[in-house]
Design a protein around this motif. Structure first.
Motif, mmCIF file in Angstrom:
data_model
loop_
_atom_site.group_PDB
_atom_site.id
_atom_site.type_symbol
_atom_site.label_atom_id
_atom_site.label_comp_id
_atom_site.label_asym_id
_atom_site.label_seq_id
_atom_site.Cartn_x
_atom_site.Cartn_y
_atom_site.Cartn_z
ATOM 1 N N TRP A 68 50.380 36.987 39.194
ATOM 2 C CA TRP A 68 49.229 37.846 38.908
ATOM 3 C C TRP A 68 48.909 37.940 37.423
ATOM 4 O O TRP A 68 47.771 38.207 37.047
ATOM 5 C CB TRP A 68 49.473 39.239 39.487
ATOM 6 C CG TRP A 68 49.647 39.238 40.974
ATOM 7 C CD1 TRP A 68 48.926 38.532 41.885
ATOM 8 C CD2 TRP A 68 50.619 39.972 41.726
ATOM 9 N NE1 TRP A 68 49.375 38.786 43.160
ATOM 10 C CE2 TRP A 68 50.412 39.666 43.102
ATOM 11 C CE3 TRP A 68 51.639 40.863 41.386
ATOM 12 C CZ2 TRP A 68 51.193 40.218 44.112
ATOM 13 C CZ3 TRP A 68 52.411 41.421 42.394
ATOM 14 C CH2 TRP A 68 52.182 41.097 43.739
ATOM 15 N N THR A 69 49.880 37.723 36.584
ATOM 16 C CA THR A 69 49.613 37.817 35.146
ATOM 17 C C THR A 69 48.691 36.690 34.673
ATOM 18 O O THR A 69 48.150 36.763 33.561
ATOM 19 C CB THR A 69 50.919 37.784 34.320
ATOM 20 O OG1 THR A 69 51.576 36.518 34.519
ATOM 21 C CG2 THR A 69 51.850 38.908 34.732
ATOM 22 N N MET B 14 45.853 36.284 35.601
ATOM 23 C CA MET B 14 44.508 36.863 35.545
ATOM 24 C C MET B 14 44.290 37.719 34.301
ATOM 25 O O MET B 14 43.148 38.090 34.009
ATOM 26 C CB MET B 14 44.262 37.732 36.788
ATOM 27 C CG MET B 14 44.304 36.986 38.103
ATOM 28 S SD MET B 14 43.136 35.615 38.232
ATOM 29 C CE MET B 14 41.592 36.419 37.822
ATOM 30 N N GLU B 15 45.339 38.032 33.566
ATOM 31 C CA GLU B 15 45.204 38.925 32.411
ATOM 32 C C GLU B 15 44.220 38.352 31.411
ATOM 33 O O GLU B 15 44.280 37.185 31.042
ATOM 34 C CB GLU B 15 46.569 39.124 31.741
ATOM 35 C CG GLU B 15 47.490 40.051 32.498
ATOM 36 C CD GLU B 15 48.730 40.392 31.694
ATOM 37 O OE1 GLU B 15 48.652 41.309 30.859
ATOM 38 O OE2 GLU B 15 49.752 39.725 31.894
ATOM 39 N N LEU C 160 41.123 40.135 43.967
ATOM 40 C CA LEU C 160 42.453 39.530 43.950
ATOM 41 C C LEU C 160 42.978 39.460 45.375
ATOM 42 O O LEU C 160 42.936 40.450 46.108
ATOM 43 C CB LEU C 160 43.408 40.364 43.096
ATOM 44 C CG LEU C 160 44.847 39.838 42.984
ATOM 45 C CD1 LEU C 160 44.892 38.550 42.176
ATOM 46 C CD2 LEU C 160 45.754 40.895 42.349
ATOM 47 N N GLN D 153 49.116 44.259 37.027
ATOM 48 C CA GLN D 153 49.360 43.008 36.308
ATOM 49 C C GLN D 153 48.089 42.179 36.130
ATOM 50 O O GLN D 153 47.875 41.568 35.078
ATOM 51 C CB GLN D 153 50.417 42.180 37.036
ATOM 52 C CG GLN D 153 51.815 42.781 36.980
ATOM 53 C CD GLN D 153 52.867 41.853 37.552
ATOM 54 O OE1 GLN D 153 52.651 40.668 37.707
ATOM 55 N NE2 GLN D 153 54.032 42.403 37.872
ATOM 56 N N ALA D 154 47.256 42.147 37.158
ATOM 57 C CA ALA D 154 46.068 41.294 37.119
ATOM 58 C C ALA D 154 44.847 42.003 36.545
ATOM 59 O O ALA D 154 43.866 41.350 36.203
ATOM 60 C CB ALA D 154 45.743 40.783 38.516
ATOM 61 N N ALA E 239 42.888 43.816 38.292
ATOM 62 C CA ALA E 239 41.873 43.496 39.302
ATOM 63 C C ALA E 239 41.013 44.718 39.631
ATOM 64 O O ALA E 239 41.547 45.800 39.862
ATOM 65 C CB ALA E 239 42.556 42.994 40.571
#
Length: 220
Positions: A157-158, A160-161, A171, A186-187, A189
């Motif tokens: 998920w990181t 997407m940062e 997500l 983390q993302a 989203a």
């Protein structure tokens, strides 16, 4: 920030109503014969019509989404005229040119799913932003998978940062009631999508898990 949620792979009216009453913003209805969540066009049309009537009665704003994989124009024409979804989700290998054609011909808001394994996959999605209403970032399925999504796979998920999004995005991939808060954190989203993570068997939605998932989303 209020996180929105889509419950995907709905196959009956009771599940749709549970999702609506629990706070879902979108409902996904899949037409793809290889999927355990597959609906034919008539089934999809009836479910979307019933869900739309129910949301209007309740005073909610919930969108019905037809989820398709590399659809041809014949299928799209049937979906648009008979099922009348609020949005169409393209979950195959549709090229930018193909998506642009679908947008221009069928005049229905689009979601384009992007399979993610690396940061490059995320960044390469940018050109689609000009031709769709939403992007959906899902885990790239295993090489031996017969489905493009809904297999419970997740990605880092990181990745997407800091994604410089110009279009709203969702997500997806391996989300559950127990990890959705971490995934959103983390993302970063703004929206989430779940299918297998609220099932007790492939294609069999669990009302309790749907409610738990949406409760977890509301708590973020």
């Amino acid at each position: 920030m209020t996180i929105k949620a889509k419950i995907c792979g709905i196959r009956d009216d009771d599940t749709a109503r549970i999702a609506i009453d629990s706070g879902a913003n979108m409902l996904g209805f899949i037409s793809f014969p290889k999927s355990p969540r597959h609906l034919d066009i008539d089934q999809m049309a009836q479910l979307i019509a019933n869900a739309t009537t129910y949301t209007l009665h309740k005073g909610y704003d919930v969108k019905g989404v037809s989820v398709l994989v590399d659809p041809d124009d014949t299928l799209l024409e049937a979906i648009v005229t008979r099922a009348r979804p609020h949005l169409i989700q393209l979950h195959g290998h549709e090229t930018l040119e193909r998506v642009r054609h679908i947008r221009d011909r069928f005049k229905t808001p689009l979601i384009k799913a992007i399979s993610v394994e690396t940061r490059a996959d995320v960044l390469n999605a940018a050109p689609y932003e000009s031709v769709v209403d939403h992007l959906l970032f899902d885990a790239k399925p295993p090489k031996d998978a017969t489905l493009p999504g809904g297999v419970g796979a997740r990605f880092d998920w990181t990745l997407m940062e800091g994604y410089p999004a110009k279009a709203p995005w969702l997500l997806a991939g391996g989300l559950t009631p127990w990890n959705v808060a971490e995934a959103v954190s983390q993302a970063k989203a703004p929206m989430v999508d779940v299918s297998s993570g609220v099932e007790r068997a492939p294609g069999l939605k669990d009302p309790s898990l749907i409610s738990q998932f949406l409760k977890a989303v509301k708590a973020i």
